[in-house]
Design a protein around this motif. Structure first.
Motif, PDB file in Angstrom:
ATOM      1  N   ILE A 252       0.806  -1.219   0.000  1.00 13.95           N
ATOM      2  CA  ILE A 252       0.000   0.000   0.000  1.00 13.95           C
ATOM      3  C   ILE A 252       0.844   1.276   0.000  1.00 13.95           C
ATOM      4  O   ILE A 252       0.332   2.349  -0.316  1.00 13.95           O
ATOM      5  N   HIS A 253       2.126   1.187   0.376  1.00 14.24           N
ATOM      6  CA  HIS A 253       2.983   2.365   0.367  1.00 14.24           C
ATOM      7  C   HIS A 253       4.424   1.975   0.081  1.00 14.24           C
ATOM      8  O   HIS A 253       4.854   0.856   0.411  1.00 14.24           O
ATOM      9  N   LYS A 254       5.154   2.917  -0.503  1.00 14.42           N
ATOM     10  CA  LYS A 254       6.612   2.814  -0.627  1.00 14.42           C
ATOM     11  C   LYS A 254       7.212   4.043   0.016  1.00 14.42           C
ATOM     12  O   LYS A 254       6.705   5.162  -0.170  1.00 14.42           O
ATOM     13  N   LEU A 255       8.280   3.862   0.784  1.00 15.98           N
ATOM     14  CA  LEU A 255       8.959   4.968   1.449  1.00 15.98           C
ATOM     15  C   LEU A 255      10.384   5.046   0.917  1.00 15.98           C
ATOM     16  O   LEU A 255      11.191   4.137   1.138  1.00 15.98           O
ATOM     17  N   TYR A 256      10.680   6.132   0.205  1.00 18.44           N
ATOM     18  CA  TYR A 256      11.998   6.318  -0.391  1.00 18.44           C
ATOM     19  C   TYR A 256      12.817   7.296   0.449  1.00 18.44           C
ATOM     20  O   TYR A 256      12.290   7.980   1.325  1.00 18.44           O
ATOM     21  N   GLY A 257      14.111   7.398   0.182  1.00 18.71           N
ATOM     22  CA  GLY A 257      14.918   8.413   0.820  1.00 18.71           C
ATOM     23  C   GLY A 257      16.348   8.010   1.082  1.00 18.71           C
ATOM     24  O   GLY A 257      17.270   8.790   0.855  1.00 18.71           O
ATOM     25  N   HIS A 258      16.568   6.784   1.564  1.00 18.14           N
ATOM     26  CA  HIS A 258      17.913   6.373   1.922  1.00 18.14           C
ATOM     27  C   HIS A 258      18.765   6.087   0.685  1.00 18.14           C
ATOM     28  O   HIS A 258      18.322   5.431  -0.257  1.00 18.14           O
ATOM     29  N   GLY A 259      20.004   6.585   0.744  1.00 22.51           N
ATOM     30  CA  GLY A 259      20.945   6.280  -0.319  1.00 22.51           C
ATOM     31  C   GLY A 259      21.856   5.132   0.035  1.00 22.51           C
ATOM     32  O   GLY A 259      22.496   4.539  -0.838  1.00 22.51           O
ATOM     33  N   ASN A 260      21.905   4.813   1.323  1.00 20.31           N
ATOM     34  CA  ASN A 260      22.718   3.698   1.798  1.00 20.31           C
ATOM     35  C   ASN A 260      21.819   2.601   2.353  1.00 20.31           C
ATOM     36  O   ASN A 260      20.598   2.767   2.452  1.00 20.31           O
ATOM     37  N   ASP A 261      22.427   1.493   2.750  1.00 21.96           N
ATOM     38  CA  ASP A 261      21.657   0.337   3.195  1.00 21.96           C
ATOM     39  C   ASP A 261      20.801   0.645   4.426  1.00 21.96           C
ATOM     40  O   ASP A 261      21.212   1.397   5.316  1.00 21.96           O
ATOM     41  N   VAL A 262      19.605   0.050   4.466  1.00 20.35           N
ATOM     42  CA  VAL A 262      18.696   0.149   5.607  1.00 20.35           C
ATOM     43  C   VAL A 262      18.864  -1.110   6.448  1.00 20.35           C
ATOM     44  O   VAL A 262      18.709  -2.230   5.943  1.00 20.35           O
ATOM     45  N   TYR A 263      19.156  -0.939   7.745  1.00 16.47           N
ATOM     46  CA  TYR A 263      19.422  -2.089   8.596  1.00 16.47           C
ATOM     47  C   TYR A 263      18.326  -2.365   9.623  1.00 16.47           C
ATOM     48  O   TYR A 263      18.196  -3.480  10.115  1.00 16.47           O
ATOM     49  N   CYS A 264      17.541  -1.338   9.969  1.00 19.26           N
ATOM     50  CA  CYS A 264      16.486  -1.558  10.965  1.00 19.26           C
ATOM     51  C   CYS A 264      15.350  -0.571  10.710  1.00 19.26           C
ATOM     52  O   CYS A 264      15.513   0.451  10.030  1.00 19.26           O
ATOM     53  N   VAL A 265      14.185  -0.887  11.268  1.00 14.68           N
ATOM     54  CA  VAL A 265      13.007  -0.043  11.121  1.00 14.68           C
ATOM     55  C   VAL A 265      12.172  -0.182  12.385  1.00 14.68           C
ATOM     56  O   VAL A 265      12.191  -1.228  13.037  1.00 14.68           O
ATOM     57  N   ALA A 266      11.464   0.885  12.759  1.00 12.65           N
ATOM     58  CA  ALA A 266      10.611   0.881  13.952  1.00 12.65           C
ATOM     59  C   ALA A 266       9.337   1.643  13.660  1.00 12.65           C
ATOM     60  O   ALA A 266       9.251   2.404  12.682  1.00 12.65           O
ATOM     61  N   ALA A 267       8.330   1.432  14.510  1.00 11.56           N
ATOM     62  CA  ALA A 267       7.047   2.118  14.352  1.00 11.56           C
ATOM     63  C   ALA A 267       6.616   2.662  15.711  1.00 11.56           C
ATOM     64  O   ALA A 267       6.947   2.083  16.758  1.00 11.56           O
ATOM     65  N   THR A 268       5.885   3.755  15.712  1.00 12.56           N
ATOM     66  CA  THR A 268       5.398   4.327  16.961  1.00 12.56           C
ATOM     67  C   THR A 268       4.309   3.460  17.562  1.00 12.56           C
ATOM     68  O   THR A 268       3.679   2.649  16.865  1.00 12.56           O
ATOM     69  N   ARG A 269       4.058   3.629  18.845  1.00 11.81           N
ATOM     70  CA  ARG A 269       3.075   2.799  19.544  1.00 11.81           C
ATOM     71  C   ARG A 269       1.655   2.985  19.017  1.00 11.81           C
ATOM     72  O   ARG A 269       0.837   2.074  19.067  1.00 11.81           O
ATOM     73  N   ASP A 270       1.353   4.179  18.512  1.00  8.03           N
ATOM     74  CA  ASP A 270       0.003   4.431  18.012  1.00  8.03           C
ATOM     75  C   ASP A 270      -0.152   4.053  16.540  1.00  8.03           C
ATOM     76  O   ASP A 270      -1.216   4.251  15.958  1.00  8.03           O
ATOM     77  N   GLY A 271       0.911   3.530  15.923  1.00 11.04           N
ATOM     78  CA  GLY A 271       0.831   3.081  14.556  1.00 11.04           C
ATOM     79  C   GLY A 271       0.804   4.173  13.519  1.00 11.04           C
ATOM     80  O   GLY A 271       0.479   3.938  12.358  1.00 11.04           O
ATOM     81  N   ARG A 272       1.130   5.391  13.903  1.00 17.46           N
ATOM     82  CA  ARG A 272       1.061   6.525  12.971  1.00 17.46           C
ATOM     83  C   ARG A 272       2.449   6.922  12.449  1.00 17.46           C
ATOM     84  O   ARG A 272       2.548   7.803  11.655  1.00 17.46           O
TER      85      ARG A 272
END
Length: 272
Positions: A252-272
Motif C-alpha cells: 500500500i505504500h513505498k517509502l523512499y529516501g535512503h541512499g545507503n543500506d537500511v538495517y532496521c526499522v521501527a514504528a510508533t506505539r500508536d501506529g502513525r
C-alpha cells in the motif's frame, strides 16, 4: 513443483514419503490403503490401488533470518530472510506452522516491523479483530521501505486455523479490503486483488482448502501444479504450493529516501 525435487525418502513402513526441492521446502505424502475411502477430490485412483495424498509438512526459511517481530493481533510471528521471503507463523492446534508468505522479494531482506493496530492484541483462540488494518513495513538491500496490509483471504485463513467461524465480510466498508495480492510479470510490487476479480479468473473468491477434502478441485493436474496462481482462504495449514504463490499481501505504500543500506526499522506505539 516447477523446479522438481532434489530427492526423497520413504518411511520405514512405506506409509508416507518426503521429498525436498530447490527452495528447501519439504513435501509430504501419506498413503491410504485400497478401500479406505480416503481418496481426495481431484486425486486419481483406481479400484484396488493405493492413494497418495499430500499433507502439510514442516517448513521454514532456507536462508538466514534477518529480522522478526510479533504481528497481526500479537499471536503471529513475522520473519524476513536472506532467502528473499517474508513468512507468517502462528499456532494451529498446538503446532506452530507457516500460514502465509506475505512477500516474495527480488532482494535480500534486512528488517521488518509490525505497525501497531488500534484494536490492540486479541485472544489467539478467536477471529482477529478486523475493524482496523493489520500492517507491517519491511526493508531490504534495495533501500526502499514497503508497507503491506493483511488481505481478507489471510484473515479468513487465520480464523479457520483457530477453529473460529469465518467472519462476515462487511459490504458497506468505506474502503474495500483486498482479498489477496499478485505480482505482475517482471515486477516487485504486490498488486491488490479483489473478490470482484474472481469472475475474470484473476482470483479465487471462494473458500478453498490446502488440505485433503476441499481444495484439490482447484488443481486439476494435481496439487503440485497450480497454473493460475490466485489468492484463496483455506482450511488447515497451507501446503507449500499454496504458500509459494497464493498468500501474498498487497503493498500500500513505498517509502523512499535512503541512499545507503537500511538495517532496521521501527514504528510508533500508536501506529502513525
Amino acid at each position: 513443483t516447477c523446479l522438481g525435487y532434489f530427492g526423497g525418502v520413504f518411511s520405514t513402513d512405506a506409509s508416507c514419503m518426503v521429498a525436498h526441492g530447490f527452495t528447501g521446502a519439504l513435501h509430504l505424502w501419506t498413503c491410504s490403503p485400497p478401500g479406505s475411502g480416503a481418496t481426495a477430490p481431484g486425486t486419481a485412483a483406481t479400484a484396488g490401488s493405493h492413494t497418495w495424498t499430500p499433507v502439510h509438512a514442516l517448513g521454514g526459511h532456507f536462508g538466514a533470518v534477518a529480522d522478526a517481530c510479533w504481528g497481526v493481533d500479537g499471536s503471529c510471528l513475522l520473519t524476513v530472510s536472506t532467502d528473499q521471503t517474508a513468512r507468517m507463523f502462528t499456532d494451529v492446534q498446538g503446532h506452530w506452522c507457516e500460514v502465509a508468505r506475505p512477500q516474495v522479494h527480488g532482494h535480500d531482506f534486512t528488517c521488518v516491523r509490525a505497525i501497531p493496530n488500534e484494536s490492540g492484541p486479541s485472544d489467539a483462540s478467536s477471529s482477529p479483530d478486523t475493524s482496523s488494518p493489520f500492517l507491517y513495513v519491511s526493508g531490504s538491500e534495495e533501500k526502499v521501505l514497503r508497507v503491506f496490509e493483511a488481505p481478507q483471504a489471510f484473515l479468513d485463513t487465520l480464523a479457520m486455523a483457530r477453529g473460529a467461524a469465518v467472519p462476515e465480510h462487511a459490504a458497506a466498508q468505506p474502503k474495500q479490503r483486498a482479498f489477496g495480492a499478485a505480482i505482475p510479470a517482471l515486477g516487485l510490487s504486490n498488486k491488490a486483488v479483489y473478490e470482484d476479480d474472481a469472475g475474470s479468473g484473476a482470483a479465487n473468491g471462494g473458500v478453498g482448502s490446502g488440505m485433503p477434502g476441499g481444495g484439490f478441485t482447484q488443481y486439476t493436474e494435481g496439487p503440485d501444479f497450480a497454473p493460475c496462481a490466485a489468492p484463496a482462504a483455506i482450511q488447515g495449514p497451507p501446503l507449500e504450493e499454496h504458500l509459494a504463490q497464493n498468500t501474498l499481501w498487497p503493498e500500500i505504500h513505498k517509502l523512499y529516501g535512503h541512499g545507503n543500506d537500511v538495517y532496521c526499522v521501527a514504528a510508533t506505539r500508536d501506529g502513525r
